[in-house]
Design a protein around this motif. Structure first.
Motif, PDB file in Angstrom:
ATOM      1  N   MET A   1       0.846  -1.176   0.000  1.00 56.11           N
ATOM      2  CA  MET A   1       0.000   0.000   0.000  1.00 56.11           C
ATOM      3  C   MET A   1       0.890   1.238   0.000  1.00 56.11           C
ATOM      4  SD  MET A   1      -2.967   1.273   2.633  1.00 56.11           S
ATOM      5  CE  MET A   1      -3.925  -0.142   2.259  1.00 56.11           C
ATOM      6  N   ILE A   2       0.479   2.246  -0.755  1.00 54.38           N
ATOM      7  CA  ILE A   2       1.170   3.536  -0.724  1.00 54.38           C
ATOM      8  C   ILE A   2       0.225   4.567  -0.125  1.00 54.38           C
ATOM      9  CG2 ILE A   2       2.559   2.997  -2.750  1.00 54.38           C
ATOM     10  CD1 ILE A   2       0.739   5.104  -4.252  1.00 54.38           C
ATOM     11  N   THR A   3       0.806   5.629   0.385  1.00 54.21           N
ATOM     12  CA  THR A   3      -0.006   6.749   0.856  1.00 54.21           C
ATOM     13  C   THR A   3       0.215   7.932  -0.085  1.00 54.21           C
ATOM     14  OG1 THR A   3       1.740   7.494   2.344  1.00 54.21           O
ATOM     15  CG2 THR A   3       0.068   6.041   3.268  1.00 54.21           C
ATOM     16  N   ILE A   4      -0.846   8.651  -0.336  1.00 58.89           N
ATOM     17  CA  ILE A   4      -0.807   9.836  -1.184  1.00 58.89           C
ATOM     18  C   ILE A   4      -1.301  10.997  -0.349  1.00 58.89           C
ATOM     19  CG2 ILE A   4      -1.695  10.931  -3.272  1.00 58.89           C
ATOM     20  CD1 ILE A   4      -2.284   8.036  -4.302  1.00 58.89           C
ATOM     21  N   THR A   5      -0.514  12.061  -0.278  1.00 56.68           N
ATOM     22  CA  THR A   5      -0.885  13.250   0.478  1.00 56.68           C
ATOM     23  C   THR A   5      -0.882  14.447  -0.454  1.00 56.68           C
ATOM     24  OG1 THR A   5       0.171  12.313   2.446  1.00 56.68           O
ATOM     25  CG2 THR A   5      -0.331  14.666   2.490  1.00 56.68           C
ATOM     26  N   LEU A   6      -1.965  15.205  -0.421  1.00 62.17           N
ATOM     27  CA  LEU A   6      -2.078  16.431  -1.204  1.00 62.17           C
ATOM     28  C   LEU A   6      -1.883  17.603  -0.262  1.00 62.17           C
ATOM     29  CD1 LEU A   6      -5.215  15.449  -3.311  1.00 62.17           C
ATOM     30  CD2 LEU A   6      -2.812  15.076  -3.846  1.00 62.17           C
ATOM     31  N   MET A   7      -0.918  18.455  -0.563  1.00 58.61           N
ATOM     32  CA  MET A   7      -0.564  19.546   0.339  1.00 58.61           C
ATOM     33  C   MET A   7      -0.851  20.902  -0.298  1.00 58.61           C
ATOM     34  SD  MET A   7       2.888  17.856   1.814  1.00 58.61           S
ATOM     35  CE  MET A   7       2.931  18.901   3.260  1.00 58.61           C
ATOM     36  N   GLY A   8      -0.827  21.940   0.529  1.00 61.28           N
ATOM     37  CA  GLY A   8      -1.134  23.281   0.032  1.00 61.28           C
ATOM     38  C   GLY A   8      -2.616  23.379  -0.272  1.00 61.28           C
ATOM     39  N   GLN A   9      -2.939  23.934  -1.409  1.00 62.72           N
ATOM     40  CA  GLN A   9      -4.337  24.106  -1.808  1.00 62.72           C
ATOM     41  C   GLN A   9      -4.882  22.891  -2.550  1.00 62.72           C
ATOM     42  OE1 GLN A   9      -4.726  27.692  -4.086  1.00 62.72           O
ATOM     43  NE2 GLN A   9      -3.731  28.950  -2.549  1.00 62.72           N
ATOM     44  N   LEU A  10      -4.093  21.853  -2.699  1.00 60.77           N
ATOM     45  CA  LEU A  10      -4.506  20.685  -3.472  1.00 60.77           C
ATOM     46  C   LEU A  10      -5.494  19.816  -2.710  1.00 60.77           C
ATOM     47  CD1 LEU A  10      -1.046  19.571  -4.865  1.00 60.77           C
ATOM     48  CD2 LEU A  10      -2.823  20.856  -6.058  1.00 60.77           C
ATOM     49  N   GLN A  11      -6.426  19.249  -3.476  1.00 64.06           N
ATOM     50  CA  GLN A  11      -7.377  18.291  -2.941  1.00 64.06           C
ATOM     51  C   GLN A  11      -8.002  17.537  -4.106  1.00 64.06           C
ATOM     52  OE1 GLN A  11     -10.310  20.501  -0.791  1.00 64.06           O
ATOM     53  NE2 GLN A  11     -11.056  21.584  -2.565  1.00 64.06           N
ATOM     54  N   THR A  12      -8.631  16.408  -3.811  1.00 64.58           N
ATOM     55  CA  THR A  12      -9.327  15.668  -4.858  1.00 64.58           C
ATOM     56  C   THR A  12     -10.625  16.393  -5.186  1.00 64.58           C
ATOM     57  OG1 THR A  12     -10.650  14.302  -3.364  1.00 64.58           O
ATOM     58  CG2 THR A  12      -8.439  13.483  -3.954  1.00 64.58           C
ATOM     59  N   THR A  13     -11.317  15.910  -6.201  1.00 66.02           N
ATOM     60  CA  THR A  13     -12.601  16.522  -6.538  1.00 66.02           C
ATOM     61  C   THR A  13     -13.623  16.323  -5.424  1.00 66.02           C
ATOM     62  OG1 THR A  13     -13.208  14.526  -7.764  1.00 66.02           O
ATOM     63  CG2 THR A  13     -12.302  16.356  -9.038  1.00 66.02           C
ATOM     64  N   ASP A  14     -13.361  15.363  -4.530  1.00 64.95           N
ATOM     65  CA  ASP A  14     -14.246  15.117  -3.380  1.00 64.95           C
ATOM     66  C   ASP A  14     -13.777  15.829  -2.122  1.00 64.95           C
ATOM     67  OD1 ASP A  14     -15.882  13.453  -4.907  1.00 64.95           O
ATOM     68  OD2 ASP A  14     -14.674  11.692  -4.435  1.00 64.95           O
ATOM     69  N   GLY A  15     -12.707  16.638  -2.232  1.00 66.98           N
ATOM     70  CA  GLY A  15     -12.210  17.391  -1.100  1.00 66.98           C
ATOM     71  C   GLY A  15     -11.244  16.641  -0.200  1.00 66.98           C
ATOM     72  N   GLU A  16     -10.786  15.457  -0.625  1.00 68.64           N
ATOM     73  CA  GLU A  16      -9.861  14.670   0.192  1.00 68.64           C
ATOM     74  C   GLU A  16      -8.422  15.139   0.017  1.00 68.64           C
ATOM     75  OE1 GLU A  16     -11.155  10.272   0.526  1.00 68.64           O
ATOM     76  OE2 GLU A  16     -11.550  10.917  -1.536  1.00 68.64           O
ATOM     77  N   ARG A  17      -7.614  14.931   1.048  1.00 63.88           N
ATOM     78  CA  ARG A  17      -6.197  15.287   1.003  1.00 63.88           C
ATOM     79  C   ARG A  17      -5.286  14.088   1.284  1.00 63.88           C
ATOM     80  NH1 ARG A  17      -5.036  20.649   0.963  1.00 63.88           N
ATOM     81  NH2 ARG A  17      -6.762  22.047   1.293  1.00 63.88           N
ATOM     82  N   ASP A  18      -5.816  13.044   1.887  1.00 64.51           N
ATOM     83  CA  ASP A  18      -5.040  11.847   2.207  1.00 64.51           C
ATOM     84  C   ASP A  18      -5.715  10.634   1.587  1.00 64.51           C
ATOM     85  OD1 ASP A  18      -3.032  13.019   3.992  1.00 64.51           O
ATOM     86  OD2 ASP A  18      -4.755  13.435   5.286  1.00 64.51           O
ATOM     87  N   LEU A  19      -4.939   9.874   0.824  1.00 65.36           N
ATOM     88  CA  LEU A  19      -5.471   8.702   0.140  1.00 65.36           C
ATOM     89  C   LEU A  19      -4.523   7.524   0.359  1.00 65.36           C
ATOM     90  CD1 LEU A  19      -5.976  10.581  -3.205  1.00 65.36           C
ATOM     91  CD2 LEU A  19      -7.835   9.926  -1.711  1.00 65.36           C
ATOM     92  N   ALA A  20      -5.034   6.329   0.170  1.00 73.31           N
ATOM     93  CA  ALA A  20      -4.215   5.123   0.208  1.00 73.31           C
ATOM     94  C   ALA A  20      -4.548   4.308  -1.031  1.00 73.31           C
ATOM     95  CB  ALA A  20      -4.504   4.322   1.463  1.00 73.31           C
TER      96      ALA A  20
END
Length: 90
Positions: A1-20
């Motif tokens: 499993m990897i972790t994905i982190t969106l930092m700063g103003q970044l987010q997914t279209t659903d507003g998430e910032r942390d994904l696996a």
């Protein structure tokens, strides 16, 4: 499993910032983004426009860098002007 982190103003279209994400074999950063589907698709364009810095395990990477099981991938948003332009378009 990897972790994905969106930092700063970044987010997914659903507003998430942390994904696996499960990775059975090593893939490129581009493939990781594509596997996440619509939620991260805008990240490819931001990478091409040099508005996002990507790191793998705290080392600068590119969309062609390999990601493997256990890695931590971070996308850091910057646009050089302090404005927006980093949010996903719906």
């Amino acid at each position: 499993m990897i972790t994905i982190t969106l930092m700063g103003q970044l987010q997914t279209t659903d507003g998430e910032r942390d994904l696996a994400c499960e990775l059975p074999t090593p893939v490129t950063v581009r493939q990781v983004i594509q596997r996440q589907g619509r939620g991260l698709r805008h990240m490819l364009q931001l990478l091409r426009e040099k508005k996002v810095l990507v790191t793998i395990n705290k080392r600068i990477a590119s969309e062609d860098s390999l990601v493997q099981d256990g890695d931590a991938v971070r996308f850091v948003g910057h646009d050089g002007a302090g404005g927006s332009g980093l949010a996903p378009s719906f």
